[in-house]
Design a protein around this motif. Sequence first.
Motif, PDB file in Angstrom:
ATOM      1  N   ALA A 150      11.012  10.279  11.713  1.00  0.00           N
ATOM      2  CA  ALA A 150      10.275   9.082  12.123  1.00  0.00           C
ATOM      3  C   ALA A 150       9.931   8.247  10.889  1.00  0.00           C
ATOM      4  CB  ALA A 150       9.000   9.491  12.855  1.00  0.00           C
ATOM      5  N   ILE A 151       9.766   6.952  11.096  1.00  0.00           N
ATOM      6  CA  ILE A 151       9.398   6.046  10.010  1.00  0.00           C
ATOM      7  C   ILE A 151       7.878   6.083   9.868  1.00  0.00           C
ATOM      8  CG2 ILE A 151       9.423   3.654   9.216  1.00  0.00           C
ATOM      9  CD1 ILE A 151      11.881   3.306  11.121  1.00  0.00           C
ATOM     10  N   ALA A 152       7.409   6.432   8.690  1.00  0.00           N
ATOM     11  CA  ALA A 152       5.974   6.577   8.456  1.00  0.00           C
ATOM     12  C   ALA A 152       5.491   5.556   7.435  1.00  0.00           C
ATOM     13  CB  ALA A 152       5.670   7.989   7.963  1.00  0.00           C
ATOM     14  N   SER A 153       4.204   5.268   7.491  1.00  0.00           N
ATOM     15  CA  SER A 153       3.577   4.417   6.480  1.00  0.00           C
ATOM     16  C   SER A 153       2.096   4.757   6.374  1.00  0.00           C
ATOM     17  CB  SER A 153       3.761   2.933   6.818  1.00  0.00           C
ATOM     18  OG  SER A 153       3.012   2.583   7.953  1.00  0.00           O
ATOM     19  N   LEU A 154       1.529   4.404   5.255  1.00  0.00           N
ATOM     20  CA  LEU A 154       0.106   4.625   4.986  1.00  0.00           C
ATOM     21  C   LEU A 154      -0.507   3.271   4.670  1.00  0.00           C
ATOM     22  CD1 LEU A 154      -2.160   6.776   4.525  1.00  0.00           C
ATOM     23  CD2 LEU A 154      -1.548   6.676   2.110  1.00  0.00           C
ATOM     24  N   LYS A 155      -1.555   2.917   5.404  1.00  0.00           N
ATOM     25  CA  LYS A 155      -2.262   1.656   5.189  1.00  0.00           C
ATOM     26  C   LYS A 155      -3.720   1.978   4.886  1.00  0.00           C
ATOM     27  CE  LYS A 155       0.630  -0.639   8.560  1.00  0.00           C
ATOM     28  NZ  LYS A 155       0.704  -1.208   9.894  1.00  0.00           N
ATOM     29  N   ILE A 156      -4.267   1.285   3.907  1.00  0.00           N
ATOM     30  CA  ILE A 156      -5.664   1.488   3.537  1.00  0.00           C
ATOM     31  C   ILE A 156      -6.345   0.134   3.453  1.00  0.00           C
ATOM     32  CG2 ILE A 156      -7.241   2.329   1.751  1.00  0.00           C
ATOM     33  CD1 ILE A 156      -5.059   4.380   1.009  1.00  0.00           C
ATOM     34  N   ASN A 157      -7.452   0.010   4.163  1.00  0.00           N
ATOM     35  CA  ASN A 157      -8.298  -1.161   4.038  1.00  0.00           C
ATOM     36  C   ASN A 157      -9.527  -0.697   3.267  1.00  0.00           C
ATOM     37  OD1 ASN A 157     -10.596  -2.945   4.663  1.00  0.00           O
ATOM     38  ND2 ASN A 157      -9.087  -4.018   5.897  1.00  0.00           N
ATOM     39  N   TYR A 158      -9.698  -1.252   2.063  1.00  0.00           N
ATOM     40  CA  TYR A 158     -10.797  -0.817   1.201  1.00  0.00           C
ATOM     41  C   TYR A 158     -11.449  -2.035   0.569  1.00  0.00           C
ATOM     42  CZ  TYR A 158     -13.288   1.708  -2.477  1.00  0.00           C
ATOM     43  OH  TYR A 158     -14.252   2.199  -3.304  1.00  0.00           O
ATOM     44  N   GLU A 159     -12.720  -2.161   0.768  1.00  0.00           N
ATOM     45  CA  GLU A 159     -13.511  -3.265   0.230  1.00  0.00           C
ATOM     46  C   GLU A 159     -12.889  -4.622   0.575  1.00  0.00           C
ATOM     47  OE1 GLU A 159     -14.193  -2.386  -3.941  1.00  0.00           O
ATOM     48  OE2 GLU A 159     -15.775  -0.975  -3.414  1.00  0.00           O
ATOM     49  N   GLY A 160     -12.468  -4.758   1.824  1.00  0.00           N
ATOM     50  CA  GLY A 160     -11.946  -6.023   2.309  1.00  0.00           C
ATOM     51  C   GLY A 160     -10.516  -6.343   1.923  1.00  0.00           C
ATOM     52  N   LYS A 161      -9.841  -5.439   1.253  1.00  0.00           N
ATOM     53  CA  LYS A 161      -8.469  -5.682   0.831  1.00  0.00           C
ATOM     54  C   LYS A 161      -7.552  -4.635   1.460  1.00  0.00           C
ATOM     55  CE  LYS A 161      -5.735  -6.717  -3.239  1.00  0.00           C
ATOM     56  NZ  LYS A 161      -5.636  -6.751  -4.677  1.00  0.00           N
ATOM     57  N   ASN A 162      -6.365  -5.073   1.880  1.00  0.00           N
ATOM     58  CA  ASN A 162      -5.394  -4.175   2.500  1.00  0.00           C
ATOM     59  C   ASN A 162      -4.353  -3.709   1.491  1.00  0.00           C
ATOM     60  OD1 ASN A 162      -6.406  -4.273   5.184  1.00  0.00           O
ATOM     61  ND2 ASN A 162      -5.553  -6.321   5.380  1.00  0.00           N
ATOM     62  N   TYR A 163      -4.054  -2.425   1.552  1.00  0.00           N
ATOM     63  CA  TYR A 163      -3.029  -1.804   0.715  1.00  0.00           C
ATOM     64  C   TYR A 163      -2.095  -1.061   1.662  1.00  0.00           C
ATOM     65  CZ  TYR A 163      -6.700  -2.538  -2.760  1.00  0.00           C
ATOM     66  OH  TYR A 163      -7.670  -3.093  -3.556  1.00  0.00           O
ATOM     67  N   GLU A 164      -0.779  -1.208   1.459  1.00  0.00           N
ATOM     68  CA  GLU A 164       0.177  -0.566   2.351  1.00  0.00           C
ATOM     69  C   GLU A 164       1.357  -0.011   1.567  1.00  0.00           C
ATOM     70  OE1 GLU A 164       2.749  -1.527   6.401  1.00  0.00           O
ATOM     71  OE2 GLU A 164       1.378  -3.032   5.597  1.00  0.00           O
ATOM     72  N   SER A 165       1.775   1.179   1.959  1.00  0.00           N
ATOM     73  CA  SER A 165       2.938   1.794   1.324  1.00  0.00           C
ATOM     74  C   SER A 165       4.208   1.224   1.918  1.00  0.00           C
ATOM     75  CB  SER A 165       2.913   3.312   1.544  1.00  0.00           C
ATOM     76  OG  SER A 165       3.194   3.610   2.902  1.00  0.00           O
ATOM     77  N   GLN A 166       5.309   1.437   1.230  1.00  0.00           N
ATOM     78  CA  GLN A 166       6.616   1.182   1.824  1.00  0.00           C
ATOM     79  C   GLN A 166       6.850   2.285   2.848  1.00  0.00           C
ATOM     80  OE1 GLN A 166       9.774   0.745  -1.032  1.00  0.00           O
ATOM     81  NE2 GLN A 166       8.496  -0.443  -2.413  1.00  0.00           N
ATOM     82  N   SER A 167       7.801   2.079   3.742  1.00  0.00           N
ATOM     83  CA  SER A 167       8.079   3.112   4.738  1.00  0.00           C
ATOM     84  C   SER A 167       8.670   4.347   4.058  1.00  0.00           C
ATOM     85  CB  SER A 167       9.030   2.584   5.811  1.00  0.00           C
ATOM     86  OG  SER A 167      10.282   2.291   5.258  1.00  0.00           O
ATOM     87  N   PHE A 168       8.396   5.492   4.664  1.00  0.00           N
ATOM     88  CA  PHE A 168       8.935   6.766   4.179  1.00  0.00           C
ATOM     89  C   PHE A 168       9.141   7.674   5.380  1.00  0.00           C
ATOM     90  CE2 PHE A 168       4.312   6.813   3.692  1.00  0.00           C
ATOM     91  CZ  PHE A 168       3.926   7.984   4.320  1.00  0.00           C
ATOM     92  N   ASP A 169       9.808   8.793   5.168  1.00  0.00           N
ATOM     93  CA  ASP A 169      10.080   9.734   6.248  1.00  0.00           C
ATOM     94  C   ASP A 169       8.819  10.519   6.605  1.00  0.00           C
ATOM     95  OD1 ASP A 169      12.690   8.920   6.045  1.00  0.00           O
ATOM     96  OD2 ASP A 169      13.366  10.704   4.969  1.00  0.00           O
TER      97      ASP A 169
END
Length: 145
Positions: free
Chosen positions: A101-120
Amino acid sequence: MKILSLLLLTFFLGKGCQGDVLQNMDTAQITYTANTRGYYYEVIIEKHIASIKKNRAEKAVVVKISDTDWKELVNLFQELDLEELKNLKSPTEKRFYDGAAIASLKINYEGKNYESQSFDHGFPPVEIKKLVTKINSFAKQNNEN
């Protein structure tokens, strides 16, 4: 006497700073998703709570995170370089041929969004492997209950 006062002041200031870090983690929202055409999995971590969805159509199951698990999660979060999250490379490419499956990690921290590239799903970049494993452990614990 001055040395004792200095030691006590240092101790209390150090404890105060540590509490601020834990408080900041309380404002973060971490979202891990994995999906394909026929599979959906999502874990959202926020304020000592894990919301777990294993199907797009169903409501999320809410699980309280224990203090021990929360402290471990905070430590793993502190080790993470949020600005580098978008640059992490997947160690495998099974998602390109429906091997994972295509996975990703997203983090919203102190009003800013951070997102990984897709991974397995099941094969995260080494820099976030411990964090992703910890996040997925909440869903596994929920299956045991």
